[in-house]
Design a protein around this motif. Structure first.
Motif, PDB file in Angstrom:
ATOM      1  N   LYS A  81      -0.105  15.097  -1.404  1.00  0.00           N
ATOM      2  CA  LYS A  81       0.284  14.553  -0.097  1.00  0.00           C
ATOM      3  C   LYS A  81       1.804  14.494   0.044  1.00  0.00           C
ATOM      4  O   LYS A  81       2.343  14.721   1.138  1.00  0.00           O
ATOM      5  N   GLN A  86       3.468  13.796   3.577  1.00  0.00           N
ATOM      6  CA  GLN A  86       2.736  12.611   4.034  1.00  0.00           C
ATOM      7  C   GLN A  86       3.062  11.438   3.109  1.00  0.00           C
ATOM      8  O   GLN A  86       2.185  10.832   2.499  1.00  0.00           O
ATOM      9  N   GLU A  89       1.442   7.754   3.747  1.00  0.00           N
ATOM     10  CA  GLU A  89       0.036   7.683   3.365  1.00  0.00           C
ATOM     11  C   GLU A  89      -0.126   7.765   1.853  1.00  0.00           C
ATOM     12  O   GLU A  89      -0.982   7.091   1.274  1.00  0.00           O
ATOM     13  N   GLU A  92       0.520   4.332   0.369  1.00  0.00           N
ATOM     14  CA  GLU A  92      -0.595   3.415   0.631  1.00  0.00           C
ATOM     15  C   GLU A  92      -1.742   3.699  -0.336  1.00  0.00           C
ATOM     16  O   GLU A  92      -2.353   2.757  -0.886  1.00  0.00           O
ATOM     17  N   ASP A  93      -2.019   4.963  -0.556  1.00  0.00           N
ATOM     18  CA  ASP A  93      -3.076   5.341  -1.499  1.00  0.00           C
ATOM     19  C   ASP A  93      -2.709   4.948  -2.934  1.00  0.00           C
ATOM     20  O   ASP A  93      -3.572   4.507  -3.712  1.00  0.00           O
ATOM     21  N   ARG A 229      -9.158   3.706   1.686  1.00  0.00           N
ATOM     22  CA  ARG A 229      -9.676   5.014   2.081  1.00  0.00           C
ATOM     23  C   ARG A 229     -10.647   5.480   0.994  1.00  0.00           C
ATOM     24  O   ARG A 229     -10.230   5.915  -0.074  1.00  0.00           O
TER      25      ARG A 229
END
Length: 449
Positions: A81, A86, A89, A92-93, A229
């Protein structure tokens, strides 16, 4: 971005080693101080205690298997990512996967605490070795959460271009472990439980430092409000399942080695297996360190769709692995007796068993490096299925075949030959997989105009 400069440098041996040397140093040092643990235990407590550490290894490998899956698979997903730009994101992951690991660690501690006693109650071992096993595991499990965090933070520091910091943490933890081994075993006479506490405290250094490092916004990866997620967790699990399988199956294979040795030789055979596993682990750490170091590069180039850099990186890596293989084989054969004598005196029956075994098992070092790199490379390429097939076949299917057949034909010699034979079969399969995917990963890219 400044933090990403390392990913944009040309693919040369020197630039690859910028990533790989710190991680090689880290894994070598970690394996070294694991050997030092065995040195203190065998010399200050006895070879029975050394055997007990090996007998508890399958449980410890089971405990760390899920963390290894989340760490390697998560690193591949997150760095892909980052390559796709990205970053928000990805962070966050990253935070979400760290929290998952903490929950998993807490659950494993509760389950392990309830299972240790019954686990060894019905095993046909001497009372002394059985007591060592229970005591060691009970103390080790106290540190399960920081140990699992250490597994993750080690890889995420590498991915954040903080491989040197990861190395410093490993060295600091290793030195602390060795100092505490001496204090707890030689000075305070805390027995094998003291060795487990020393190991846990040494591993905790990376976990504590990682919490501070990733709390800082200037780090390429840092903590942010996590977003749940499930697809990310599933992707991390599928990408890292090969590494989890390796950890789980390694535990099963260790168990097979132990029981086969108990059947053919007795408890001295388990001690000899432990010594040889230390030697093989030390040599294999070179390959593991290299694979860890270049994995973020592989994932980044794959996410960036930079085929030229990706293919060149893989070709250079094969050459590096081949060179390391020759060095480790020659060194292991030349240093067999000095290495074994560190753990067992020449008048100890364990000594002759370990010397013979190490000379035969050293043949596996011709193939181990390529096999480790192959599985790690396919994980970094988000090809978790191939990586899982390679890891499972190498660690379980081929070892199971070798362990069932060779001892029947060759006796104790067959036990020692099982590892090189299994690694040879795995090497053939790994080479086939790279050949099958050569158009995607290995064919030379056209020269730039």
């Amino acid at each position: 971005m400044k933090n990403q400069n390392g990913y944009h440098r040309p693919v040369t041996l020197g630039n690859i080693l910028r990533f790989a040397v710190p991680t090689i140093s880290m894994t070598v040092f970690m394996s070294f101080y694991t050997m030092v643990d065995g040195l203190f235990v065998s010399n200050l407590i006895g070879t029975d205690a050394l055997s007990a550490i090996n007998l508890t290894a399958p449980v410890i490998q089971f405990v760390t298997a899920i963390s290894t899956m989340l760490a390697t698979g998560g690193s591949a997903v997150i760095m892909k990512k980052m390559g796709e730009r990205q970053a928000q994101e990805a962070r966050e992951d990253f935070t979400f996967l760290i929290l998952v690991n903490v929950v998993v660690g807490a659950a494993m501690y509760l389950l392990g605490s309830l299972s240790v006693g019954p686990l060894f109650a019905g095993v046909n071992l001497s009372a002394a070795i059985k007591g060592y096993c229970v005591e060691y595991l009970n103390r080790y499990l106290l540190f399960i959460v920081p140990i699992l965090l250490m597994n993750q933070f080690t890889l995420y520091m590498i991915a954040s271009e903080k491989a040197t910091l990861s190395l410093v943490c490993s060295v600091t933890g290793g030195v602390l472990n060795m100092v505490l081994d001496y204090l707890f075993l030689a000075v305070f006479e805390m027995g094998i439980g003291g060795a487990a506490i020393a190991t846990g405290l040494g591993y905790s250094v990376t976990a504590v430092v990682g919490l501070f490092v990733f709390a800082q916004k200037k780090s390429l990866l840092h903590f942010q409000k996590p977003v749940l997620r499930w697809r990310v967790l599933a992707s991390a699990a599928s990408n890292g399942c090969s590494e989890m399988a390796t950890a789980l199956v390694t535990g099963i294979v260790t168990l097979m080695f132990n029981w086969t040795m108990l059947n053919y030789v007795g408890e001295d055979g388990v001690a000899a297996v432990t010594i040889i596993m230390y030697v093989l682990m030390f040599a294999s750490s070179l390959y593991t360190g290299y694979s860890y170091g270049v994995a973020p590069l592989i994932s980044f180039y794959y996410g960036e769709k930079n085929d030229e850099k990706l293919k060149k990186l893989l070709r250079i890596s094969f050459e590096v692995i081949a060179a390391i293989s020759v060095v480790t084989v020659v060194s292991s054969l030349a240093l067999t007796k000095p290495l074994v004598s560190v753990f067992a005196r020449p008048d100890n029956p364990v000594y002759d068993l370990a010397v013979t075994g190490n000379r035969l098992c050293t043949l596996a070092l011709f193939f181990i490096g390529f096999n480790i790199f192959a599985s790690g490379a396919f994980t970094a390429l988000s090809n978790g299925v191939v990586s899982a097939v390679l890891a499972f076949s190498r660690s379980f299917v081929f070892m199971l075949i070798a362990m069932l057949l060779l001892p029947v034909v060759f006796g104790v010699t067959g036990i020692w030959l099982a590892t090189p034979v299994a690694e040879l079969m795995a090497f053939i399969l790994s080479a086939f997989m790279f050949f099958r995917y050569k158009n995607r990963y290995l064919e030379p890219a056209p020269e730039a105009a």
